[in-house]
Design a protein around this motif. Structure first.
Motif, PDB file in Angstrom:
ATOM      1  N   PHE A 252       1.248  -0.796  -0.129  1.00  0.00           N
ATOM      2  CA  PHE A 252      -0.057   0.013  -0.318  1.00  0.00           C
ATOM      3  C   PHE A 252       1.454   1.089  -0.231  1.00  0.00           C
ATOM      4  CE2 PHE A 252       0.411  -2.263   4.526  1.00  0.00           C
ATOM      5  CZ  PHE A 252       1.297  -1.398   4.742  1.00  0.00           C
ATOM      6  N   LYS A 253       0.159   2.413  -0.137  1.00  0.00           N
ATOM      7  CA  LYS A 253       0.938   3.903  -0.084  1.00  0.00           C
ATOM      8  C   LYS A 253       0.666   4.370   1.042  1.00  0.00           C
ATOM      9  CE  LYS A 253       1.549   7.455  -3.381  1.00  0.00           C
ATOM     10  NZ  LYS A 253       0.438   8.361  -2.695  1.00  0.00           N
ATOM     11  N   LEU A 254       2.117   4.907   1.905  1.00  0.00           N
ATOM     12  CA  LEU A 254       1.607   5.160   2.858  1.00  0.00           C
ATOM     13  C   LEU A 254       0.800   6.656   2.989  1.00  0.00           C
ATOM     14  CD1 LEU A 254       5.416   5.210   4.444  1.00  0.00           C
ATOM     15  CD2 LEU A 254       3.774   3.255   4.985  1.00  0.00           C
ATOM     16  N   VAL A 283      -6.333   2.858  16.184  1.00  0.00           N
ATOM     17  CA  VAL A 283      -7.106   1.404  16.211  1.00  0.00           C
ATOM     18  C   VAL A 283      -7.012   1.115  14.470  1.00  0.00           C
ATOM     19  CG1 VAL A 283      -7.827  -1.356  16.282  1.00  0.00           C
ATOM     20  CG2 VAL A 283      -8.366   0.896  17.587  1.00  0.00           C
ATOM     21  N   PRO A 432      -5.884   5.058   5.928  1.00  0.00           N
ATOM     22  CA  PRO A 432      -5.673   4.705   5.067  1.00  0.00           C
ATOM     23  C   PRO A 432      -7.131   5.111   4.606  1.00  0.00           C
ATOM     24  CG  PRO A 432      -4.907   2.903   6.374  1.00  0.00           C
ATOM     25  CD  PRO A 432      -5.731   3.733   7.366  1.00  0.00           C
ATOM     26  N   ARG A 567     -11.472  -4.988   9.247  1.00  0.00           N
ATOM     27  CA  ARG A 567      -9.841  -4.916   8.803  1.00  0.00           C
ATOM     28  C   ARG A 567      -9.591  -5.267   7.914  1.00  0.00           C
ATOM     29  NH1 ARG A 567      -7.874  -3.911  14.037  1.00  0.00           N
ATOM     30  NH2 ARG A 567      -5.165  -4.432  13.634  1.00  0.00           N
TER      31      ARG A 567
HETATM   32  P1  ADP Z   1      -2.627  -0.337  13.972  1.00  0.00           P
HETATM   33  O1  ADP Z   1      -0.920  -0.637  14.994  1.00  0.00           O
HETATM   34  O2  ADP Z   1      -2.060   0.920  13.522  1.00  0.00           O
HETATM   35  O3  ADP Z   1      -3.870  -0.852  15.178  1.00  0.00           O
HETATM   36  P2  ADP Z   1      -1.728  -2.191  11.123  1.00  0.00           P
HETATM   37  O4  ADP Z   1      -0.600  -1.595  11.204  1.00  0.00           O
HETATM   38  O5  ADP Z   1      -2.071  -2.683  11.818  1.00  0.00           O
HETATM   39  O6  ADP Z   1      -2.194  -0.626  12.216  1.00  0.00           O
HETATM   40  O7  ADP Z   1      -2.232  -1.395  10.240  1.00  0.00           O
HETATM   41  C1  ADP Z   1      -3.394  -2.082  10.097  1.00  0.00           C
HETATM   42  C2  ADP Z   1      -3.687  -2.447   8.375  1.00  0.00           C
HETATM   43  O8  ADP Z   1      -4.160  -1.629   7.551  1.00  0.00           O
HETATM   44  C3  ADP Z   1      -2.090  -3.884   8.928  1.00  0.00           C
HETATM   45  O9  ADP Z   1      -4.028  -4.512   7.369  1.00  0.00           O
HETATM   46  C4  ADP Z   1      -1.375  -3.008   6.803  1.00  0.00           C
HETATM   47  O10 ADP Z   1      -1.481  -3.540   6.506  1.00  0.00           O
HETATM   48  C5  ADP Z   1      -2.980  -1.722   6.958  1.00  0.00           C
HETATM   49  N1  ADP Z   1      -2.506  -0.559   5.848  1.00  0.00           N
HETATM   50  C6  ADP Z   1      -1.512  -0.044   6.643  1.00  0.00           C
HETATM   51  N2  ADP Z   1      -0.555   0.857   6.315  1.00  0.00           N
HETATM   52  C7  ADP Z   1      -2.168   0.757   4.787  1.00  0.00           C
HETATM   53  C8  ADP Z   1      -1.618   2.184   4.165  1.00  0.00           C
HETATM   54  N3  ADP Z   1      -1.352   3.512   4.364  1.00  0.00           N
HETATM   55  N4  ADP Z   1      -2.706   1.945   3.086  1.00  0.00           N
HETATM   56  C9  ADP Z   1      -3.699   0.684   3.138  1.00  0.00           C
HETATM   57  N5  ADP Z   1      -3.388  -0.431   4.261  1.00  0.00           N
HETATM   58  C10 ADP Z   1      -2.778  -0.040   5.305  1.00  0.00           C
END
Ligand code: ADP
Ligand code: MG
Length: 678
Positions: A252-254, A283, A432, A567
């Motif tokens: 994915f794109k940050l 979350v 995201p 999610r």
């Molecule tokens: P957190 O730890 O903040 O709760 P995660 O890092 O577990 O969140 O991310 C949640 C989901 O979103 C994961 O499946 C991850 O791969 C996805 N994700 C993270 N950054 C992005 C992004 N920039 N765009 C789309 N999906 C993302």
């Protein structure tokens, strides 16, 4: 000197000393800074402004002899007509027949009590012959339990002020007193005890609140500065292109927010200072990805990284997703309590000789047997789940590694300022793109049949769901559905249609693991669970979160639970089954259905529950202020924080005599810290 023992106050003998000690008052300073907890207003109000059922003070003349009637055993009611502003109202006193003789016709009298608008009468609590001076009209109320009579306590304070007022030295710099138009310290203390009028009291409080908050902020920031500047950390060196490559490889794109916090973290990592930073984000906001990039940066600079999480389930999940992200780029391993025997030995050896680049683990990481070759970065996920000491131990496993704390429990800004004052804070304030907001419904128990068919429909689409209940065992006192019962009930209801499983805190780790694994593989479709799934569990295929007795949870906890769904790509739902009795409970359910923003929820939660309850009793970590109120004095908090920042970096602190009080305070804070007191 204010540190003088209370024995030096004239009139305070051994008996009073003992009583004062019961209130934790030992020195003159303790005494003078024991402020009233509230002030009763005995200010005279015009009749037209009185409010039904509220306390009021009126002044008038006795229009006629009081009449006393007796009833029951020794009970009496006195009624006296009073002329106030040419209107006759009644004063009522219970069991104070003796007052009759004071209340002579024509006598001026001041009465305080509860006003009855319809009967035009006042039920008197205090009365006073003659008119009151303004000073009498404010009654300070001290929290002195049963130890003293209020008048006795006030007398001691009055005496202490007479003897020691001139020794209450100013601690704030002149410039600040001027800018904010603050009372001097001595005058403010005096006014807190014996206010001239309400305006003076307000100003005195303003001064004391500012001082209290500023000192707290200075303490936090002094500690933070100490960590940054006087503890030498690790200066990481890494190839920016390789980082860019890693980021491109992600599926994915940050988000912009992720980029922003990453820059903040990288700046810390590159600097020789020791990073002590909190990464907060709702979350699902993508903290793990940010942590992964930070860990990779440490690896590129020839160091090891560690990430510590509170549960085995979470450790395995993180290990799984990090291993995928680091495929070929770094060796990522897991260390938990259930990894035993030879496997454990090998892993520990590989960690010690540097073969393992990144280790993911639970508390197992902080055991003595765990040694690193060169630990450069420690990430602590869900940091509030760990005690201060546990965090410290891991930090000490390396030569001053950088530390990144992460939390998905959004903290209202007010609390962040106070409870994380000694950390730098980065916030991911954006989700995201493309995420579908979770739809939240609040329903009553009677909707159950419809909910059952709703779950069946979701499962028919290939999805899964959670059902959460507050406790795991039946309790007669608490009328709550328990997990075991509920599990059996649902298991029967859905027999032949879908598989139901049960997860609760009394299961062994192995059992929990089994349950989670089969849920993750969609071998079971519905998971009845207690709040053990609250933290971090990631099963993207789950789209339904049903919460029983939802009113028993705090907003933040409900939000965490809700974060277990939504999610993946599919639309997700959160169903709150609740029948709250009070307005606050209803309000909380409404708020849940109206917003999915964790920070907004946290602000509401703070307002509804108050700062003391916000974190629960276990780890409040909140400062207890004497006068300041975290919620009400929010603006002062922000101001004081900015001021503290300026002061701590100002040369005047070292040189300007008007800053001497603050300098002394800061030196004491650091001394205590270095000696290990805080
Ligand atoms: P957190 O730890 O903040 O709760 P995660 O890092 O577990 O969140 O991310 C949640 C989901 O979103 C994961 O499946 C991850 O791969 C996805 N994700 C993270 N950054 C992005 C992004 N920039 N765009 C789309 N999906 C993302
Ligand atoms: Mg996470």
């Amino acid at each position: 000197m204010l540190e003088t023992k209370v024995t030096e106050i004239s009139g305070v003998g051994p008996a009073l000393v003992e009583k004062l000690a019961e209130l934790n008052i030992y020195t003159v300073e303790d005494l003078l800074f024991t402020f009233p907890s509230r002030y009763d207003n005995h200010e005279v109000s015009p009749l037209s402004t009185l409010v039904h059922e509220q306390k009021a003070t009126i002044v008038g003349t006795v229009a006629n002899q009081a009449v006393v009637t007796f009833y029951g055993r020794k009970k009496s009611k006195l009624t006296v007509p009073i002329r106030v502003e040419n209107v006759i109202v009644k004063g009522i006193m219970f069991n104070r027949a003796f007052a009759k003789k004071h209340l002579q016709e024509g006598e001026t009298v001041t009465l305080t009590g509860k006003w009855d608008q319809y009967r035009q009468q006042l039920t008197v609590e205090h009365y006073h012959l003659g008119e009151k001076t303004e000073e009498d009209s404010i009654q300070p109320i001290y929290l002195i339990r049963q130890v003293f009579k209020s008048s006795q306590f006030k007398k001691i304070i009055k005496q202490a002020l007479a003897q020691y007022s001139d020794q209450i030295n100013e601690i704030l710099p002149m410039a600040y007193l001027k800018t904010y138009k603050l009372f001097s310290r001595a005058f403010a203390v005096h006014q807190m005890h014996f206010p001239t009028d309400f305006e003076h009291l307000k100003q005195a409080k303003r001064r004391i609140v500012y001082e209290e908050i500023l000192l707290f902020q200075l303490k936090m920031q002094a500690l933070r500065k100490y960590h940054r500047e006087r503890t030498i950390g690790t200066a990481h060196h890494f190839d920016k292109d390789k980082i860019a490559y890693f980021i491109r490889r992600l599926p994915f794109k940050l988000t912009e927010a992720q980029h922003k916090v990453l820059t903040e973290i990288h700046d810390d990592m590159v600097s020789p200072y020791r990073m002590h930073r909190l990464l907060q984000g709702d979350v699902g906001s993508g903290k793990t990805a940010v942590a992964a990039i930070a860990l990779y940066s440490a690896v590129l600079s020839g160091k090891q990284g560690a990430i510590m999480v509170p549960t085995e389930i979470l450790a395995e999940q993180h290990h799984h997703s990090l291993a995928a992200m680091f495929n070929q780029l770094a060796r990522v391993e897991l260390l938990t309590g259930s990894i035993k025997g030879k496997k454990r030995k090998d892993r520990l050896a590989a960690l010690h000789n540097g073969d393992i680049n990144i280790i993911v683990g639970t508390h197992a990481l902080i055991q003595d047997e765990v040694n690193f070759k060169q630990l450069g970065l420690v990430v602590v996920d869900e940091q509030h789940r760990f005690g201060v000491n546990q965090r410290k131990v891991l930090r000490e496993k390396g030569v001053a590694p950088d530390v990144l704390f992460m939390t998905a429990t959004p903290i209202p800004r007010t609390l962040a300022i106070t409870s994380y004052g000694d950390m730098d804070v980065s916030t991911i304030d954006q989700m995201p793109i493309g995420r579908k907001p979770i739809e939240t419904f609040w329903v009553k128990d009677s909707m159950m049949p419809r909910l059952i068919s709703f779950i069946e429909k979701e499962v028919a689409k290939g999805h899964q769901g959670y059902v959460i209940t507050p406790l795991i065992e039946e309790s007669d006192k608490l009328d709550i559905q328990n997990a075991v019962d509920l599990y059996q009930q649902l298991d029967m209801t859905f027999a032949g249609k879908l598989k139901v499983d049960l997860l609760h805190g009394r299961l062994s780790n192995d059992e929990k693991d089994q349950v989670m694994k089969s849920f993750a593989r969609n071998e079971t479709q519905l998971l009845v669970a207690t709040t053990v799934v609250e933290v971090g569990v990631n099963v993207p295929n789950a789209t339904v979160m049903m919460i029983y007795d939802a009113e028993r949870f705090g907003l933040s906890q409900l939000h965490q639970l809700r974060g277990r769904v939504g999610r993946g790509d599919a639309q997700s739902y959160c169903i709150l089954i609740a029948d709250p009795k009070g307005e606050i409970g209803k309000e909380r359910m409404r708020i849940m259905t109206e917003t999915t923003n964790g920070f907004e929820l946290a602000e509401h939660d703070l307002k509804l529950r108050g700062p003391g309850d916000f974190f629960g009793s276990k780890q409040s970590g909140l400062p207890s202020f004497k006068v300041a109120d975290l919620v009400q004095d929010y603006r002062a908090l922000e101001t004081a924080r900015k001021d503290a920042q300026l002061i701590i970096n100002d040369d005047k602190l070292e040189q300007d005599p008007s800053y001497a009080g603050l300098k002394k305070f800061i030196d004491q804070v650091l001394d205590r810290h270095i000696q290990g007191f805080d």
